[in-house]
Design a protein around this motif. Structure first.
Motif, PDB file in Angstrom:
ATOM      1  N   SER A 164       0.823  -1.211   0.000  1.00 30.30           N
ATOM      2  CA  SER A 164       0.000   0.000   0.000  1.00 30.30           C
ATOM      3  C   SER A 164       0.857   1.261   0.000  1.00 30.30           C
ATOM      4  CB  SER A 164      -0.944  -0.004   1.194  1.00 30.30           C
ATOM      5  OG  SER A 164      -0.192  -0.091   2.394  1.00 30.30           O
ATOM      6  N   SER A 165       2.031   1.222   0.601  1.00 31.56           N
ATOM      7  CA  SER A 165       2.872   2.430   0.604  1.00 31.56           C
ATOM      8  C   SER A 165       3.412   2.735  -0.789  1.00 31.56           C
ATOM      9  CB  SER A 165       4.021   2.282   1.607  1.00 31.56           C
ATOM     10  OG  SER A 165       4.900   1.269   1.201  1.00 31.56           O
ATOM     11  N   HIS A 166       3.714   1.699  -1.572  1.00 43.30           N
ATOM     12  CA  HIS A 166       4.179   1.938  -2.941  1.00 43.30           C
ATOM     13  C   HIS A 166       3.051   2.499  -3.800  1.00 43.30           C
ATOM     14  CE1 HIS A 166       7.963   0.109  -2.076  1.00 43.30           C
ATOM     15  NE2 HIS A 166       7.396  -1.037  -1.729  1.00 43.30           N
ATOM     16  N   LEU A 167       1.848   2.016  -3.577  1.00 38.80           N
ATOM     17  CA  LEU A 167       0.714   2.539  -4.327  1.00 38.80           C
ATOM     18  C   LEU A 167       0.352   3.952  -3.881  1.00 38.80           C
ATOM     19  CD1 LEU A 167      -1.561  -0.608  -4.606  1.00 38.80           C
ATOM     20  CD2 LEU A 167      -0.084   0.398  -6.331  1.00 38.80           C
ATOM     21  N   ASN A 226       7.461 -12.140  -2.725  1.00 39.06           N
ATOM     22  CA  ASN A 226       6.094 -12.648  -2.764  1.00 39.06           C
ATOM     23  C   ASN A 226       5.065 -11.516  -2.782  1.00 39.06           C
ATOM     24  OD1 ASN A 226       4.414 -14.834  -3.039  1.00 39.06           O
ATOM     25  ND2 ASN A 226       4.106 -15.073  -0.849  1.00 39.06           N
ATOM     26  N   MET A 227       5.425 -10.404  -3.416  1.00 35.45           N
ATOM     27  CA  MET A 227       4.510  -9.260  -3.541  1.00 35.45           C
ATOM     28  C   MET A 227       4.054  -9.157  -4.982  1.00 35.45           C
ATOM     29  SD  MET A 227       6.026  -6.263  -1.098  1.00 35.45           S
ATOM     30  CE  MET A 227       4.983  -5.044  -1.838  1.00 35.45           C
ATOM     31  N   TYR A 228       2.791  -9.354  -5.196  1.00 36.70           N
ATOM     32  CA  TYR A 228       2.205  -9.304  -6.529  1.00 36.70           C
ATOM     33  C   TYR A 228       1.788  -7.874  -6.832  1.00 36.70           C
ATOM     34  CZ  TYR A 228       1.980 -14.370  -6.351  1.00 36.70           C
ATOM     35  OH  TYR A 228       2.304 -15.689  -6.287  1.00 36.70           O
ATOM     36  N   SER A 229       2.742  -7.017  -7.049  1.00 36.07           N
ATOM     37  CA  SER A 229       2.434  -5.621  -7.323  1.00 36.07           C
ATOM     38  C   SER A 229       3.561  -5.010  -8.129  1.00 36.07           C
ATOM     39  CB  SER A 229       2.249  -4.860  -6.009  1.00 36.07           C
ATOM     40  OG  SER A 229       1.856  -3.535  -6.250  1.00 36.07           O
ATOM     41  N   LEU A 230       3.248  -3.928  -8.812  1.00 34.52           N
ATOM     42  CA  LEU A 230       4.270  -3.212  -9.573  1.00 34.52           C
ATOM     43  C   LEU A 230       4.982  -2.241  -8.633  1.00 34.52           C
ATOM     44  CD1 LEU A 230       2.458  -2.442 -12.917  1.00 34.52           C
ATOM     45  CD2 LEU A 230       4.378  -3.960 -12.567  1.00 34.52           C
ATOM     46  N   PHE A 231       5.975  -2.720  -7.936  1.00 36.54           N
ATOM     47  CA  PHE A 231       6.788  -1.851  -7.108  1.00 36.54           C
ATOM     48  C   PHE A 231       8.227  -1.981  -7.565  1.00 36.54           C
ATOM     49  CE2 PHE A 231       7.336  -5.826  -5.074  1.00 36.54           C
ATOM     50  CZ  PHE A 231       8.414  -5.771  -4.210  1.00 36.54           C
ATOM     51  N   TYR A 232       9.131  -1.286  -6.939  1.00 37.85           N
ATOM     52  CA  TYR A 232      10.472  -1.135  -7.498  1.00 37.85           C
ATOM     53  C   TYR A 232      11.217  -2.449  -7.699  1.00 37.85           C
ATOM     54  CZ  TYR A 232      12.049  -1.289  -2.608  1.00 37.85           C
ATOM     55  OH  TYR A 232      12.293  -1.649  -1.317  1.00 37.85           O
ATOM     56  N   VAL A 233      11.033  -3.449  -6.839  1.00 35.83           N
ATOM     57  CA  VAL A 233      11.754  -4.708  -7.018  1.00 35.83           C
ATOM     58  C   VAL A 233      11.207  -5.472  -8.224  1.00 35.83           C
ATOM     59  CG1 VAL A 233      12.317  -6.918  -5.966  1.00 35.83           C
ATOM     60  CG2 VAL A 233      12.356  -4.856  -4.588  1.00 35.83           C
ATOM     61  N   ASN A 234       9.885  -5.592  -8.333  1.00 39.17           N
ATOM     62  CA  ASN A 234       9.287  -6.331  -9.453  1.00 39.17           C
ATOM     63  C   ASN A 234       9.494  -5.614 -10.777  1.00 39.17           C
ATOM     64  OD1 ASN A 234       8.411  -8.365  -7.807  1.00 39.17           O
ATOM     65  ND2 ASN A 234       6.353  -7.583  -7.598  1.00 39.17           N
ATOM     66  N   LEU A 235       9.344  -4.309 -10.779  1.00 42.00           N
ATOM     67  CA  LEU A 235       9.596  -3.565 -12.013  1.00 42.00           C
ATOM     68  C   LEU A 235      11.064  -3.664 -12.414  1.00 42.00           C
ATOM     69  CD1 LEU A 235       7.512  -0.291 -11.717  1.00 42.00           C
ATOM     70  CD2 LEU A 235       7.414  -1.955 -13.552  1.00 42.00           C
ATOM     71  N   GLY A 236      11.948  -3.567 -11.433  1.00 43.25           N
ATOM     72  CA  GLY A 236      13.377  -3.671 -11.733  1.00 43.25           C
ATOM     73  C   GLY A 236      13.751  -5.021 -12.300  1.00 43.25           C
ATOM     74  N   MET A 237      13.179  -6.086 -11.719  1.00 49.41           N
ATOM     75  CA  MET A 237      13.480  -7.423 -12.217  1.00 49.41           C
ATOM     76  C   MET A 237      12.932  -7.616 -13.635  1.00 49.41           C
ATOM     77  SD  MET A 237      12.555 -11.067 -10.546  1.00 49.41           S
ATOM     78  CE  MET A 237      11.603 -12.016 -11.706  1.00 49.41           C
ATOM     79  N   GLY A 238      11.718  -7.158 -13.874  1.00 51.03           N
ATOM     80  CA  GLY A 238      11.131  -7.301 -15.203  1.00 51.03           C
ATOM     81  C   GLY A 238      11.862  -6.487 -16.253  1.00 51.03           C
ATOM     82  N   LEU A 239      12.181  -5.242 -15.915  1.00 47.35           N
ATOM     83  CA  LEU A 239      12.886  -4.389 -16.874  1.00 47.35           C
ATOM     84  C   LEU A 239      14.314  -4.867 -17.113  1.00 47.35           C
ATOM     85  CD1 LEU A 239      11.558  -0.898 -15.750  1.00 47.35           C
ATOM     86  CD2 LEU A 239      10.839  -2.256 -17.720  1.00 47.35           C
ATOM     87  N   LEU A 240      14.955  -5.422 -16.087  1.00 45.60           N
ATOM     88  CA  LEU A 240      16.284  -5.993 -16.278  1.00 45.60           C
ATOM     89  C   LEU A 240      16.225  -7.208 -17.199  1.00 45.60           C
ATOM     90  CD1 LEU A 240      19.321  -6.066 -15.529  1.00 45.60           C
ATOM     91  CD2 LEU A 240      18.676  -7.628 -13.691  1.00 45.60           C
TER      92      LEU A 240
END
Length: 160
Positions: A35-38, A128-142
């Protein structure tokens, strides 16, 4: 394994994993950072000026997700269900990254290795966070960057 069999197997495996993750997004509750990232992305979608109104170190990733958040709020006319909708957006992003990675890896490796690596990538969700936050976006973009700048064309390999 022929290319059509690869595509069929990848499609079935991705559909299975997508259905599993879709169930997980409905029932999973994360009281930690989601929720803080959103909230940070929502702040930017409401007109806050980056790097002046906000001092958070992860604000550049919030800038990437704020247009989607603004679109969702404009479409629904309410902030209700933002977390769930952003989780669905993450699953779409993650699936598209996986498909792109598979298309590139099959030009470099055997179909079995490419498929195994792609399914391993897709089944791993950081923290285990199903959200577009910096770790998931970074991994996907990398993952996209590493395969996009590959010296091999994904369509150059010919398989039977």
């Amino acid at each position: 394994m022929s290319l059509s069999q690869q595509k069929l197997f990848l499609s079935v495996a991705l559909l299975f994993l997508m259905s599993f993750f879709a169930l997980r997004t409905q029932t999973g509750v994360d009281f930690a950072d989601e929720s803080s990232h959103l909230a940070l992305a929502k702040k930017f979608s409401q007109g806050a000026i980056p790097f002046r109104d906000e001092r958070n170190l992860t604000q550049s990733f919030a800038l990437m997700t704020s247009p989607f958040l603004k679109l969702i709020i404009g479409w629904v006319h309410s902030p209700d269900g933002i977390v769930l909708k952003m989780r669905w957006l993450f699953l779409l992003f993650h699936a598209l990254c996986s498909i792109w990675i598979w298309r590139t890896l099959r030009a470099l490796f055997s179909p079995a290795i490419a498929l195994t690596a792609t399914l391993a990538y897709f089944s791993f969700i950081p923290l285990n966070m199903y959200s577009l936050f910096y770790v998931n976006l970074g991994m996907g973009l990398l993952g996209l960057a590493l395969t996009f700048f590959s010296p091999f064309d994904a369509t150059s390999r010919t398989t039977n």
